[in-house]
Scaffold this motif. Sequence first.
Motif, PDB file in Angstrom:
ATOM      1  N   ALA A   1       0.831  -1.209   0.000  1.00 54.83           N
ATOM      2  CA  ALA A   1       0.000   0.000   0.000  1.00 54.83           C
ATOM      3  C   ALA A   1       0.866   1.260   0.000  1.00 54.83           C
ATOM      4  CB  ALA A   1      -0.932   0.004   1.205  1.00 54.83           C
TER       5      ALA A   1
ATOM      6  N   GLU B   1      -1.338  -1.388  -6.191  1.00 54.35           N
ATOM      7  CA  GLU B   1      -1.156  -2.273  -5.035  1.00 54.35           C
ATOM      8  C   GLU B   1      -1.529  -3.711  -5.390  1.00 54.35           C
ATOM      9  OE1 GLU B   1      -2.737  -2.870  -0.418  1.00 54.35           O
ATOM     10  OE2 GLU B   1      -3.433  -1.155  -1.614  1.00 54.35           O
TER      11      GLU B   1
ATOM     12  N   THR C   1       2.263   5.429  -7.698  1.00 56.01           N
ATOM     13  CA  THR C   1       1.123   5.515  -8.620  1.00 56.01           C
ATOM     14  C   THR C   1       1.094   6.776  -9.474  1.00 56.01           C
ATOM     15  OG1 THR C   1      -0.278   4.067  -7.284  1.00 56.01           O
ATOM     16  CG2 THR C   1      -1.403   5.588  -8.758  1.00 56.01           C
TER      17      THR C   1
ATOM     18  N   CYS D   1      -6.625   4.248  -8.563  1.00 59.95           N
ATOM     19  CA  CYS D   1      -5.322   4.060  -9.211  1.00 59.95           C
ATOM     20  C   CYS D   1      -4.331   3.400  -8.259  1.00 59.95           C
ATOM     21  CB  CYS D   1      -4.775   5.408  -9.696  1.00 59.95           C
ATOM     22  SG  CYS D   1      -5.711   6.137 -11.059  1.00 59.95           S
ATOM     23  N   CYS D   2      -4.317   3.855  -7.020  1.00 62.70           N
ATOM     24  CA  CYS D   2      -3.442   3.237  -6.012  1.00 62.70           C
ATOM     25  C   CYS D   2      -3.825   1.782  -5.793  1.00 62.70           C
ATOM     26  CB  CYS D   2      -3.508   4.010  -4.697  1.00 62.70           C
ATOM     27  SG  CYS D   2      -2.687   5.616  -4.728  1.00 62.70           S
TER      28      CYS D   2
ATOM     29  N   HIS E   1      -7.717   8.864  -7.526  1.00 63.60           N
ATOM     30  CA  HIS E   1      -6.458   8.506  -6.863  1.00 63.60           C
ATOM     31  C   HIS E   1      -6.558   7.178  -6.109  1.00 63.60           C
ATOM     32  CE1 HIS E   1      -2.600   8.971  -4.883  1.00 63.60           C
ATOM     33  NE2 HIS E   1      -3.179   8.782  -3.713  1.00 63.60           N
TER      34      HIS E   1
ATOM     35  N   ALA F   1       2.511   1.641  -3.444  1.00 63.52           N
ATOM     36  CA  ALA F   1       1.529   2.077  -4.428  1.00 63.52           C
ATOM     37  C   ALA F   1       1.220   3.559  -4.273  1.00 63.52           C
ATOM     38  CB  ALA F   1       0.251   1.256  -4.293  1.00 63.52           C
ATOM     39  N   SER F   2       1.079   4.020  -3.038  1.00 57.97           N
ATOM     40  CA  SER F   2       0.776   5.424  -2.800  1.00 57.97           C
ATOM     41  C   SER F   2       1.875   6.336  -3.330  1.00 57.97           C
ATOM     42  CB  SER F   2       0.579   5.656  -1.296  1.00 57.97           C
ATOM     43  OG  SER F   2       0.332   7.014  -1.022  1.00 57.97           O
TER      44      SER F   2
END
Length: 356
Positions: free
Chosen positions: A200, A236, A207, A231-232, A228, A203-204
């Motif tokens: 997570a 992830e 992304t 997309c994250c 957002h 990804a944050s």
Amino acid sequence: MMDLADYRLKLTIFHQLKHMGVNVARSKSEEKAHRKGSKQAEMEQDDNHTIFGARLVNLTSSSGVDIDGLVVPRFMAEINTELRKHLATTGLFRIPGNSQRMNAIRKDLDTGKRLPTDAQANDYASLLKAFFRELKEPLFTFGFFNGFVRAYRLSDPELRRRAVLMLCCLLEEEHLHTLVLLMKLLHAVSEHSENQMEPAALASILTPNLLRPREQAAVTSQLELQTHASCCGVVEMLIVHADEIGSVPTDVIKAATELPDEPRAKKNYLKLLAGRRIGWFSRIRVRLTRDITKSSGAVSVNTLNMLKRSEKEATSASPMSPRARAMSTNPAGAYAPVMAKHGHGSGTMAAPTPLS
């Protein structure tokens, strides 16, 4: 043998996604921008030494390196090797590198030099983020941005995963191979608890560099703010399921092999992707894909040849649990590797599960 470049497979995936409620056709404005960008790409030629701000397709064609069947730009191959030496570094990808050292490295790369092997871990991570952020066409491409968002917003978790993984197979080969290498690297990073970088968190951070709309603005666009979280979620999910990227559900492969005309499939796929309609005869040809999710099996196979065996034999060969074998109507389906072609080197390379 069928491979990911076969338009029968692409057309089947397109209709399967649409049947699941994920329309990946480009809008009129996106199609216009796509054509404009394609013309610009044909007219311009990136410098052989340009790494940052180039096109992934051009980088791969000029300096492609084969890593276990994945053909990626030389820079990606080198930085993947160096980052894997520092997987346990605390805050990897979160703590920025030194700007002076990074600028020096970028200048050397622009003159044709190789990536240094004595840089700091955070310098490598920041260079990788800058590489993807400055690509003229992002890794997930502008045209499929809305498709990935729609796929992730499916309510059923298994259908969501199936849709996102299938959509990856519609990416251009250069983008798909680079995506697989990157996600496997990030998956390896996430497995080291010492670095405090879970999927997570990765990804944050990454992304915005990988999955973004075409709109460019000085500040984050309203569309980016609205999408957002989705997309994250896509990034992830792919970090967690990195080994499945490039695999196709067996039922989709079966349906694709029943389409006899590959040139017609290519024509229809490109029309549908551009938001145009196809004729009634073509619609009859692809009608067989409409109810795939209702009859897909939960059998995992290693080669396309296994599809020719009986369902009983394939099920007995599956390493899945007895419960999973019994779920013959599981909409998530099973994923089987397909063949992948590339223009670097001769012949066709076999893609394990997935393209790795």
